[in-house]
Motif scaffolding. Sequence first.
Motif, PDB file in Angstrom:
ATOM      1  N   UNK A  21       4.938  14.284   5.718  1.00  0.00           N
ATOM      2  CA  UNK A  21       4.291  12.936   5.888  1.00  0.00           C
ATOM      3  C   UNK A  21       5.295  12.070   6.674  1.00  0.00           C
ATOM      4  N   UNK A  22       5.047  11.045   7.108  1.00  0.00           N
ATOM      5  CA  UNK A  22       6.429   9.792   7.224  1.00  0.00           C
ATOM      6  C   UNK A  22       7.573  10.296   8.167  1.00  0.00           C
ATOM      7  N   UNK A  23       8.882  10.304   8.033  1.00  0.00           N
ATOM      8  CA  UNK A  23       9.389  11.545   9.084  1.00  0.00           C
ATOM      9  C   UNK A  23       9.745  12.901   8.995  1.00  0.00           C
ATOM     10  N   UNK A  24       8.648  12.989   8.358  1.00  0.00           N
ATOM     11  CA  UNK A  24       9.215  14.377   7.856  1.00  0.00           C
ATOM     12  C   UNK A  24       8.313  15.105   9.691  1.00  0.00           C
ATOM     13  N   UNK A  25       7.460  13.737  10.082  1.00  0.00           N
ATOM     14  CA  UNK A  25       6.846  14.178  11.716  1.00  0.00           C
ATOM     15  C   UNK A  25       7.887  14.317  12.565  1.00  0.00           C
ATOM     16  N   UNK A  26       8.991  13.479  12.058  1.00  0.00           N
ATOM     17  CA  UNK A  26      10.103  13.414  12.968  1.00  0.00           C
ATOM     18  C   UNK A  26      10.986  14.656  13.530  1.00  0.00           C
ATOM     19  N   UNK A  27      11.728  14.554  12.300  1.00  0.00           N
ATOM     20  CA  UNK A  27      12.990  15.612  11.882  1.00  0.00           C
ATOM     21  C   UNK A  27      12.450  17.252  12.006  1.00  0.00           C
ATOM     22  N   UNK A  28      11.281  17.291  11.873  1.00  0.00           N
ATOM     23  CA  UNK A  28      10.488  18.586  12.107  1.00  0.00           C
ATOM     24  C   UNK A  28      10.805  19.085  13.614  1.00  0.00           C
ATOM     25  N   UNK A  29      10.602  18.689  15.012  1.00  0.00           N
ATOM     26  CA  UNK A  29      10.474  18.950  16.381  1.00  0.00           C
ATOM     27  C   UNK A  29      12.062  19.002  16.402  1.00  0.00           C
ATOM     28  N   UNK A  30      13.443  18.875  16.008  1.00  0.00           N
ATOM     29  CA  UNK A  30      14.254  18.651  15.946  1.00  0.00           C
ATOM     30  C   UNK A  30      15.027  20.378  15.038  1.00  0.00           C
ATOM     31  N   UNK A  31      14.491  20.381  13.490  1.00  0.00           N
ATOM     32  CA  UNK A  31      14.494  21.264  13.580  1.00  0.00           C
ATOM     33  C   UNK A  31      14.081  22.557  13.707  1.00  0.00           C
TER      34      UNK A  31
END
Length: 370
Positions: A21-31
């Motif tokens: 959920x939430x910012x998990x979807x935004x930070x995951x591509x960077x990880x």
Amino acid sequence: MSVRTTAEKPRSLRVAVIPGDGIGQEVMPEGLACLRAAAERYNIDLELDEQFKDWATCERYLETGSMLPEGWKEKLSTYDAIYFGAVGMPEKVPDHISLWGSLIQFRREFDQYISLRPCKLMPGIPCPLSNKKIGDIDFWVVRENTEGEYSSIGGKMFPNTSREFVVQDTIMTRTGVDRVLKYAFELSNSRPKKHLTSATKSNGISISMPYWDERVLEMSKSYQDVKVDKYHIDILTAWFVLRPELFDVVVGSNLFGDILSDLGPACTGSIGIAPSGNINPEGDWPSLFEPVHGSAPDIAGKGIANPVGMIWAGQMMLEHFGFKDAADTMMRSIEIALESGGENIRTPDIGGKGTCQSLGSHIASLISKI
């Protein structure tokens, strides 16, 4: 740093990617970009399976009544690890439903009995404690992750009457206590200071905590080189703030470890970028690596989330599975980016004007070239 009980490094690494959920979807591509950069540089056969994008999301719960699909355990069991973003949309789904329907399921069904969190003063991150410099705060919190105070044993009787009462039992098994203590002792023994601190409250909790102390004492007989001390949880939290440099490895029950593993990073100013490992040391089941910042609904969708916790979680994952050179390079890249990344690279939470993507891509670039 992690301690694997299986001696051989895997030739490849299969990872199930669950942004959540939430910012998990935004930070995951960077990880993922940083993991791919490390894998390419160090020739790691790394499979990052992104087919799980709607798993462990509150949107799925609202549509289906379940955070996870049927057969989730069998499917995820084929992977070495789970790379997890965040869970929670409390304005839509109560946290106890979303958490117990996803992350707690993973921890218990995959016997991830170790929660491991670093507490490290990072360059470029102001420390809220005065007169602390890089190197002064650098320790680990090892938390029992599947039993203890967070058991589901208990209930409510006579609701909505004057006789209403609730009971929730603490469960401490010898197996559960001994294996988390063994992990903590092994970790302590692998570090230069060889120092382990046990969190207790045996002066007030008169059955389970004395039992914890007894098992610490018994386990210490097998680790003669490790210095062991114990603190009651109330004064231990005070010492975390007053003299965090005292500590090297701290071990606690589920509740105490939960408290300390948030307080430790908070004392370094890094709780917003801290990672966590939910580990099955034997490798019988997949381990899970995640940032601790949660889904942060207030900034989700704005593109300003700090991706360091997600990237650092990936670094922990590579280190746990024995890819030390790649993990070391990821760690150095994170530190360089935090220390010298310009205003337009750093995210607002650490004093910049950059975005999640600007900071993440900068770290990925460093991983490829430093």
